[in-house]
Every structure is written in C-alpha cells, then in structure tokens.
Design an enzyme around this catalytic site. Structure first.
Site, PDB file in Angstrom:
ATOM      1  CE  LYS A  34      -4.295  20.048  10.683  1.00 44.42           C
ATOM      2  NZ  LYS A  34      -4.172  19.462   9.346  1.00 44.42           N
ATOM      3  CE  LYS A  39      -8.081  23.871   3.943  1.00 46.97           C
ATOM      4  NZ  LYS A  39      -7.790  22.545   4.555  1.00 46.97           N
TER       5      LYS A  39
END
Length: 286
Positions: free
Chosen positions: A167, A235
């Site tokens: 990811k 993030k």
C-alpha cells in the site's frame, strides 16, 4: 456470517453497505452517530462501542485513519473476539503496526490479516477495490469470500505487514501521478491549450491511468470534493518514507512527492481530495 465493522468513514460506510447487500449480518461502530444511522437505514446494526461490535462476530473488519487508532482498537478486538476470530484490518498504517497486531492476535488464537485497499471512495461504493493482503495463506483464503464482495483484485502479497508495504508503494505512485497530471494541466493552460481535450488524448495513450480516467475532468474544473483527503495522503507518504528508511533504499521522487503533499496540507488544503495537489503546482507558478 456475522461481521463486526469498526470505522464507517468515507471508505468504511460503502464497504459495509456492500457486505449488507451480499447478505452478511453487519454490526458497525463509528464515533459518528450520523454514520451509524446510515448503517441502520441500510439494514445493519449499530453497536454501542467496539466491544459490542466484536461480540459474536465471525469476522471483524477495521477501517481506521491511522496506526494510533488501530493500536487502540485492535487489543479490544483480540480480547473480546470469539475463538478463531478472523480479524481483517483494512486501514492504511505502518507495516510494523500490522506485524505487532498479528503477533498479539496469534498469541490469543485470533487470525489477523492486514488488507489495505486502493480505489478511493468510488471503488468502495462500486465494490471494485484493489486489496493487498498480508498474513497466513490459509487465513487469506478464509477471508476471500468477504474480500471478494469488496474488491475485484484481491492478492495475497506476503506475510503480516506485507499488505501495508504494498500500500505504501501504491500511495507513492498515486501521489506522483497526481503531481504529474497537475503539472500537465498547468503546462497546457499556460501554453493556451484547452486541458480538457488535451487530457482526453493522454488518457487514451501510454500516459493513461486510472487517475486520468476518474479525475481529469474534476481537476480541470478545480473540483476537489474529498474522495481521499490530502491529510490522509500526507500520513501515507510518511509511511512510504519510513518504509524506505527501514529497507535501506533511496526513493528521491517519493521524497519530492511527499514534500508536495506536505505543502498542500500546510497551505490549508488538508480536507480536500488529493487531486488538490494541482493547487500547489499552480501556486508555484503564480
């Protein structure tokens, strides 16, 4: 099958809705009362808290913003889940957090997977997400009937934490493409070329991408309603940089994209869609 679902945000709500459509019994929890009402309106059950959502569940899915939230919720899932519970964390978090969850789960007889997703809000609504899964092969196969209701590309990529590493790679590529599409728009407009047909051509050639397919029209119109917020991509870029440091590799373009995303956040665009990187490129050229 009873599914406990914790985290009913932009992604979690449509994912829970797809599980309901598939015939699963879904008990959900979120800090937002409005999101709980939306779930019950679709036929789901509203839990009073994490423990209530977990109680009696065969499968628990968490879809939370960041590692601290997972670190808070995961121990409750593990402690109050029934024996042999299948716990699928679909949040995007640090790989080391997923490995920590897997160790805690294994010690308690809970089967844990990290299964972050790609595809944004549209993919969550349509059930066409790409899902990268880390964990034991037999647990991935046990989870596949559920995951297949949420995505069309479900791939076991390795042991615990591997899903999060994939990811991270996904997010650095996505951020880079958004930055380059933004630069293409600025170049076309500054050259007196209409960017709409220009991007249509790009989308049909080698430069084509899912981002151009889904976002080129809204980017040209400067419509940045959040499908995935800049704050969250900020993030994620931090996770990508930390993963690169841990692996001992240099990713110079990733570092530059991370700075562009950080600039978007610093300029007050954190709540906008990550396609709002265009605003940063425009400001550089103002």
């Amino acid at each position: 099958m009873n599914i406990g679902f914790v985290g009913l945000g932009i992604m979690g709500s449509p994912m829970a809705a797809n599980l309901l459509k598939a015939g699963y019994v879904v008990t959900g929890y979120d800090v937002s009362a409005e999101r709980l009402e939306q779930l019950t309106a679709l036929g789901g059950k509203a839990a009073t808290g994490v423990v209530d959502a977990v109680a009696g569940a065969d499968v628990v899915i968490t879809m939370l913003p960041d590692s601290p939230q997972v670190e808070e919720v995961a121990p409750l899932v593990i402690e109050y889940g029934k024996p042999n519970l299948l716990y699928i964390d679909m949040s995007t978090i640090k790989p080391e957090t997923s490995r920590w969850v897997a160790r805690q789960a294994a010690a308690a007889g809970v089967r844990a997977l990290d299964a972050p997703v790609s595809g944004g809000e549209r993919g969550a609504i349509d059930g066409t997400l790409s899902i990268m899964v880390g964990g034991a092969p037999e647990d991935v196969e046990a989870a596949r009937p559920v995951l297949d209701r949420l995505g069309v590309t479900v791939v076991h990529v390795g042991p615990a934490g591997a899903g999060q590493t994939v990811k991270a790679a996904n997010q650095l590529v996505v951020g880079g493409i958004y930055g380059l599409v933004s630069e293409a728009i600025v170049l076309l407009e500054a050259s007196g070329v209409d960017p709409a047909p220009g991007l249509d051509v790009l989308a049909g050639g080698l430069a084509g991408s899912r981002i151009l397919e889904l976002k080129r029209h809204t980017m040209v119109k400067r419509e940045f309603a959040p499908g995935f917020r800049i704050d969250l991509h900020h993030k994620d870029m931090g996770i990508a940089l930390a993963a690169a440091r841990e692996a001992g590799v240099s990713l110079p373009l990733t570092g530059q994209v991370a700075q562009l995303v950080a600039a978007a956040r610093a300029q007050g665009h954190g709540a906008l869609d990550h396609s709002a990187l265009l605003k940063v490129i425009e400001r550089l050229n103002a």
